[in-house]
Design an enzyme around this catalytic site. Structure first.
Site, PDB file in Angstrom:
ATOM      1  N   ASP A  62       0.823  -1.217   0.000  1.00  0.00           N
ATOM      2  CA  ASP A  62       0.000   0.000   0.000  1.00  0.00           C
ATOM      3  C   ASP A  62       0.856   1.266   0.000  1.00  0.00           C
ATOM      4  O   ASP A  62       0.448   2.319   0.448  1.00  0.00           O
ATOM      5  CB  ASP A  62      -0.938  -0.001   1.215  1.00  0.00           C
ATOM      6  CG  ASP A  62      -0.156  -0.038   2.518  1.00  0.00           C
ATOM      7  OD1 ASP A  62       1.079  -0.230   2.462  1.00  0.00           O
ATOM      8  OD2 ASP A  62      -0.772   0.124   3.584  1.00  0.00           O
ATOM      9  N   HIS A  74      25.665   2.088 -16.718  1.00  0.00           N
ATOM     10  CA  HIS A  74      24.498   2.400 -15.881  1.00  0.00           C
ATOM     11  C   HIS A  74      24.603   1.738 -14.506  1.00  0.00           C
ATOM     12  O   HIS A  74      23.620   1.228 -13.987  1.00  0.00           O
ATOM     13  CB  HIS A  74      23.199   1.972 -16.592  1.00  0.00           C
ATOM     14  CG  HIS A  74      22.920   2.799 -17.805  1.00  0.00           C
ATOM     15  ND1 HIS A  74      22.107   2.374 -18.830  1.00  0.00           N
ATOM     16  CD2 HIS A  74      23.357   4.024 -18.179  1.00  0.00           C
ATOM     17  CE1 HIS A  74      22.060   3.302 -19.772  1.00  0.00           C
ATOM     18  NE2 HIS A  74      22.812   4.313 -19.401  1.00  0.00           N
ATOM     19  N   ASP A 115      27.765  10.387 -11.739  1.00  0.00           N
ATOM     20  CA  ASP A 115      26.811  10.989 -12.670  1.00  0.00           C
ATOM     21  C   ASP A 115      25.563  11.245 -11.845  1.00  0.00           C
ATOM     22  O   ASP A 115      24.827  10.313 -11.514  1.00  0.00           O
ATOM     23  CB  ASP A 115      26.543  10.019 -13.829  1.00  0.00           C
ATOM     24  CG  ASP A 115      25.671  10.631 -14.917  1.00  0.00           C
ATOM     25  OD1 ASP A 115      24.997  11.659 -14.646  1.00  0.00           O
ATOM     26  OD2 ASP A 115      25.646  10.078 -16.033  1.00  0.00           O
ATOM     27  N   ASP A 124      22.148  17.399 -15.034  1.00  0.00           N
ATOM     28  CA  ASP A 124      22.770  16.107 -15.354  1.00  0.00           C
ATOM     29  C   ASP A 124      24.273  16.353 -15.474  1.00  0.00           C
ATOM     30  O   ASP A 124      24.745  16.853 -16.495  1.00  0.00           O
ATOM     31  CB  ASP A 124      22.164  15.605 -16.679  1.00  0.00           C
ATOM     32  CG  ASP A 124      22.702  14.244 -17.090  1.00  0.00           C
ATOM     33  OD1 ASP A 124      23.461  13.633 -16.323  1.00  0.00           O
ATOM     34  OD2 ASP A 124      22.347  13.808 -18.208  1.00  0.00           O
ATOM     35  N   HIS A 149      28.989   5.516 -26.335  1.00  0.00           N
ATOM     36  CA  HIS A 149      27.686   6.208 -26.244  1.00  0.00           C
ATOM     37  C   HIS A 149      27.741   7.519 -27.015  1.00  0.00           C
ATOM     38  O   HIS A 149      28.777   7.891 -27.563  1.00  0.00           O
ATOM     39  CB  HIS A 149      27.286   6.421 -24.774  1.00  0.00           C
ATOM     40  CG  HIS A 149      28.263   7.230 -23.957  1.00  0.00           C
ATOM     41  ND1 HIS A 149      28.462   8.575 -24.136  1.00  0.00           N
ATOM     42  CD2 HIS A 149      29.103   6.862 -22.943  1.00  0.00           C
ATOM     43  CE1 HIS A 149      29.353   9.007 -23.260  1.00  0.00           C
ATOM     44  NE2 HIS A 149      29.775   7.985 -22.537  1.00  0.00           N
ATOM     45  N   HIS A 204      22.472  14.803 -25.137  1.00  0.00           N
ATOM     46  CA  HIS A 204      21.030  14.724 -25.391  1.00  0.00           C
ATOM     47  C   HIS A 204      20.375  16.024 -24.954  1.00  0.00           C
ATOM     48  O   HIS A 204      20.962  16.806 -24.203  1.00  0.00           O
ATOM     49  CB  HIS A 204      20.437  13.537 -24.612  1.00  0.00           C
ATOM     50  CG  HIS A 204      20.863  13.501 -23.157  1.00  0.00           C
ATOM     51  ND1 HIS A 204      20.219  14.209 -22.180  1.00  0.00           N
ATOM     52  CD2 HIS A 204      21.897  12.869 -22.534  1.00  0.00           C
ATOM     53  CE1 HIS A 204      20.820  13.998 -21.015  1.00  0.00           C
ATOM     54  NE2 HIS A 204      21.863  13.198 -21.201  1.00  0.00           N
ATOM     55  N   HIS A 249      16.406  13.154 -20.219  1.00  0.00           N
ATOM     56  CA  HIS A 249      16.506  12.942 -21.666  1.00  0.00           C
ATOM     57  C   HIS A 249      15.258  13.598 -22.229  1.00  0.00           C
ATOM     58  O   HIS A 249      14.205  12.975 -22.319  1.00  0.00           O
ATOM     59  CB  HIS A 249      16.566  11.452 -22.009  1.00  0.00           C
ATOM     60  CG  HIS A 249      17.798  10.785 -21.473  1.00  0.00           C
ATOM     61  ND1 HIS A 249      17.916   9.434 -21.316  1.00  0.00           N
ATOM     62  CD2 HIS A 249      18.983  11.305 -21.049  1.00  0.00           C
ATOM     63  CE1 HIS A 249      19.119   9.140 -20.813  1.00  0.00           C
ATOM     64  NE2 HIS A 249      19.777  10.260 -20.638  1.00  0.00           N
ATOM     65  N   GLU A 306      28.820  15.273 -22.936  1.00  0.00           N
ATOM     66  CA  GLU A 306      29.296  14.225 -22.036  1.00  0.00           C
ATOM     67  C   GLU A 306      30.128  13.117 -22.676  1.00  0.00           C
ATOM     68  O   GLU A 306      29.778  11.946 -22.621  1.00  0.00           O
ATOM     69  CB  GLU A 306      28.112  13.589 -21.308  1.00  0.00           C
ATOM     70  CG  GLU A 306      26.968  13.121 -22.204  1.00  0.00           C
ATOM     71  CD  GLU A 306      25.848  12.451 -21.397  1.00  0.00           C
ATOM     72  OE1 GLU A 306      26.179  11.519 -20.640  1.00  0.00           O
ATOM     73  OE2 GLU A 306      24.691  12.848 -21.536  1.00  0.00           O
ATOM     74  N   TYR A 313      36.132   4.541 -21.385  1.00  0.00           N
ATOM     75  CA  TYR A 313      35.895   3.449 -20.436  1.00  0.00           C
ATOM     76  C   TYR A 313      36.796   2.292 -20.835  1.00  0.00           C
ATOM     77  O   TYR A 313      36.589   1.672 -21.876  1.00  0.00           O
ATOM     78  CB  TYR A 313      34.415   3.040 -20.478  1.00  0.00           C
ATOM     79  CG  TYR A 313      33.516   4.256 -20.428  1.00  0.00           C
ATOM     80  CD1 TYR A 313      33.152   4.834 -19.216  1.00  0.00           C
ATOM     81  CD2 TYR A 313      33.087   4.875 -21.613  1.00  0.00           C
ATOM     82  CE1 TYR A 313      32.372   5.991 -19.170  1.00  0.00           C
ATOM     83  CE2 TYR A 313      32.310   6.026 -21.585  1.00  0.00           C
ATOM     84  CZ  TYR A 313      31.958   6.578 -20.368  1.00  0.00           C
ATOM     85  OH  TYR A 313      31.202   7.720 -20.340  1.00  0.00           O
ATOM     86  N   ARG A 336      34.108  10.092 -17.390  1.00  0.00           N
ATOM     87  CA  ARG A 336      33.174  10.894 -18.195  1.00  0.00           C
ATOM     88  C   ARG A 336      33.139  12.278 -17.574  1.00  0.00           C
ATOM     89  O   ARG A 336      33.246  12.427 -16.349  1.00  0.00           O
ATOM     90  CB  ARG A 336      31.766  10.265 -18.192  1.00  0.00           C
ATOM     91  CG  ARG A 336      30.740  11.076 -18.973  1.00  0.00           C
ATOM     92  CD  ARG A 336      29.434  10.311 -19.312  1.00  0.00           C
ATOM     93  NE  ARG A 336      28.667   9.894 -18.166  1.00  0.00           N
ATOM     94  CZ  ARG A 336      28.611   8.667 -17.698  1.00  0.00           C
ATOM     95  NH1 ARG A 336      29.298   7.698 -18.294  1.00  0.00           N
ATOM     96  NH2 ARG A 336      27.885   8.365 -16.641  1.00  0.00           N
ATOM     97  N   GLU A 370      30.642  15.638 -17.840  1.00  0.00           N
ATOM     98  CA  GLU A 370      29.338  16.040 -18.402  1.00  0.00           C
ATOM     99  C   GLU A 370      28.871  17.360 -17.835  1.00  0.00           C
ATOM    100  O   GLU A 370      28.826  17.546 -16.616  1.00  0.00           O
ATOM    101  CB  GLU A 370      28.294  14.954 -18.086  1.00  0.00           C
ATOM    102  CG  GLU A 370      26.891  15.313 -18.549  1.00  0.00           C
ATOM    103  CD  GLU A 370      25.878  14.182 -18.352  1.00  0.00           C
ATOM    104  OE1 GLU A 370      26.095  13.340 -17.458  1.00  0.00           O
ATOM    105  OE2 GLU A 370      24.889  14.152 -19.098  1.00  0.00           O
TER     106      GLU A 370
HETATM  107  N1  GLY Z   1      22.594  10.519 -16.467  1.00  0.00           N
HETATM  108  C1  GLY Z   1      21.991  10.165 -17.670  1.00  0.00           C
HETATM  109  C2  GLY Z   1      22.791  10.590 -18.819  1.00  0.00           C
HETATM  110  O1  GLY Z   1      23.899  11.070 -18.652  1.00  0.00           O
HETATM  111  O2  GLY Z   1      22.350  10.547 -19.917  1.00  0.00           O
HETATM  112 MN    MN Z   2      24.542  11.984 -16.816  1.00  0.00          MN
HETATM  113 MN    MN Z   3      23.402  12.899 -19.746  1.00  0.00          MN
END
Ligand code: GLY
Ligand code: MN
Ligand code: MN
Length: 440
Positions: free
Chosen positions: A39, A246, A263, A274, A353, A357, A364, A387, A391, A408, A410
């Protein structure tokens, strides 16, 4: 209750949607409440499209815009309920909601089925969500179908039902792509809060701590600044975990000599930040860590240079790829010429990647990346992340001193008339800034 509702941005967005639908009708529901277990619900989060047009955060609400001569906005929402408000807190009710949110008419949500046929009759097109993908999608489609069937039943009385349904999200997506000044102010603040959180993580992380202890510092900084939720699940990835794109477990004990990739971005007043930063847990980069860091930073700065109005959205991805590929060759990670590496895509072993975005209410965010098969052109008011990363997993073809280095960097970047504005500029970024922020 919303703290202070500045309503004019929402009214002007509705005006733009009115202009887009002509004398047709649009209907936009908010998000459903979601059960977490037994619940207990997840903390409620409104639907971004609905919020964009209303500023209204309560669940069980639907906005209808009737275009043309009758032009009016109608909000369906929960009624006031003293008993429920004792348990769950304040609700506006249609009367106050109509006034506070500058809506023309407001009714209890239970009235939607009864009143909807009247709004859609004699309208050619119904602008409604198509394939919502949420748990209330079926119920909402049923509501719309019922209204259309009901109008069909009135045909002998001279009424006609809509002959087409257009995805209202696709119309609003176009609007959401260009952020207005109200949104930019909030995005800037969201970026500032997330910057402070990253600086706090750099200041407090120590070898021997668990990743979740750093996550707690991030959450502390977000919540104390009024950003109660993250914009997405944090990635707090130390050592080899940085090479899991991820990674969400946050349960590894950090060691002396590790890098920590974080991140993390907050949601502030409905808008996401982000940010990714990578720093040495003991405060000092090793030689190989610094070399890889500099390669990623170089790519990120090169991307900043092409994040400009008039450039294709995809350009900075190509710039990132080329810069990183050259660095991979220079570092001895890849063999061959730059042209070969790009042609054969061997760089994908270490960079797999995209460079970024759209970001806005959703991390996103909404908006097309391609238009008629061509890359979207950057325009002032668009906001993107920048970003790039590298890796390096252990592999036979990789020098051992680079194993498990994942980096990374970003930032969130607003495209302006003359270039861009880095909304997360306060986050330490150069090697010197990062090491200075890691006070030990
Ligand atoms: N944290 C999600 C991305 O960097 O796209
Ligand atoms: Mn990110
Ligand atoms: Mn991002």
């Amino acid at each position: 209750m919303n703290a202070a509702v500045e309503i004019s941005p929402y009214v002007s967005r509705r005006e733009r949607l009115f202009a887009a639908i002509g004398d047709n009708v649009a209907i936009i529901p908010t998000a459903p409440e979601l059960a977490r277990n037994r619940d207990t619900d997840y903390l409620y989060r409104h639907d971004s499209y609905f919020y964009y047009l209303t500023g209204f955060r309560e669940p069980q609400a639907v906005l209808v815009l009737v275009g043309g001569q009758e032009k009016k906005s109608i909000l369906f929402c929960r009624e006031k309920n003293e008993e429920r408000e004792i348990w769950d807190g304040f609700r506006y009710g249609p009367g106050a909601a109509r006034e506070v949110f500058a809506i023309d008419e407001a009714y209890p949500i239970e009235k939607l089925d009864e009143l909807l046929p009247d709004y859609v009759k004699n309208r050619k097109t119904l602008y409604a969500p198509v394939a919502m993908g949420t748990t209330n999608a079926q119920a909402f489609e049923a509501t719309i179908n019922k209204a259309i069937v009901s109008v069909r039943g009135m045909s002998r009385a001279g009424f006609s039902a809509p002959t087409s349904i257009v995805d209202v999200y696709s119309v609003i997506d176009e609007m959401r792509l260009i952020k207005d000044s109200h949104e930019i102010t909030i995005l800037r603040r969201s970026g500032e809060i997330a910057s402070s959180a990253h600086a706090r993580a750099m200041r407090t992380a120590r070898p021997g701590q668990y990743e979740y202890e750093v996550e707690a510092e991030i959450a502390h900084e977000f919540i104390k600044s009024g950003a109660r939720t993250p914009a997405y699940n944090h990635i707090i990835a130390s050592g080899p975990n940085a090479c899991v794109l991820h990674y969400n477990d946050s349960n590894r004990q950090m060691r002396d000599g590790d890098l920590l990739l974080i991140d993390a971005g907050c949601e502030y007043e409905g808008y996401a930040s982000d940010i990714t930063r990578t720093f040495p847990v003991n405060g000092k980069f090793t030689g190989p860590q610094r070399d890889v860091y500099q390669a990623v930073l170089k790519a990120q700065l090169a991307c900043m240079d092409v994040l400009k109005a008039g450039n294709a959205f995809h350009k900075y991805h190509d710039v990132a790829t080329e810069s990183l590929a050259q660095s991979m060759i220079d570092l001895g990670l890849l063999k061959g010429s730059l042209a070969q590496v790009l042609e054969e895509k061997t760089y994908m072993q270490f960079y797999m990647h995209r460079a970024g975005h759209w970001i806005g209410m959703d991390v996103h965010d909404a908006g097309a990346y391609r238009v008629n098969g061509e890359s979207q052109t950057l325009r002032a008011g668009m906001v993107v992340t920048n970003e790039p990363g590298l890796y390096i997993r252990p592999a036979a073809n990789v020098p051992e001193h680079f194993w498990n280095i994942g980096i990374r960097i970003e930032d969130d970047v607003l495209i302006t008339a003359n270039g861009n504005e880095n909304l997360t500029i306060k986050t330490p970024k150069t090697v010197a800034e990062v090491e200075a922020a890691c006070v030990r």
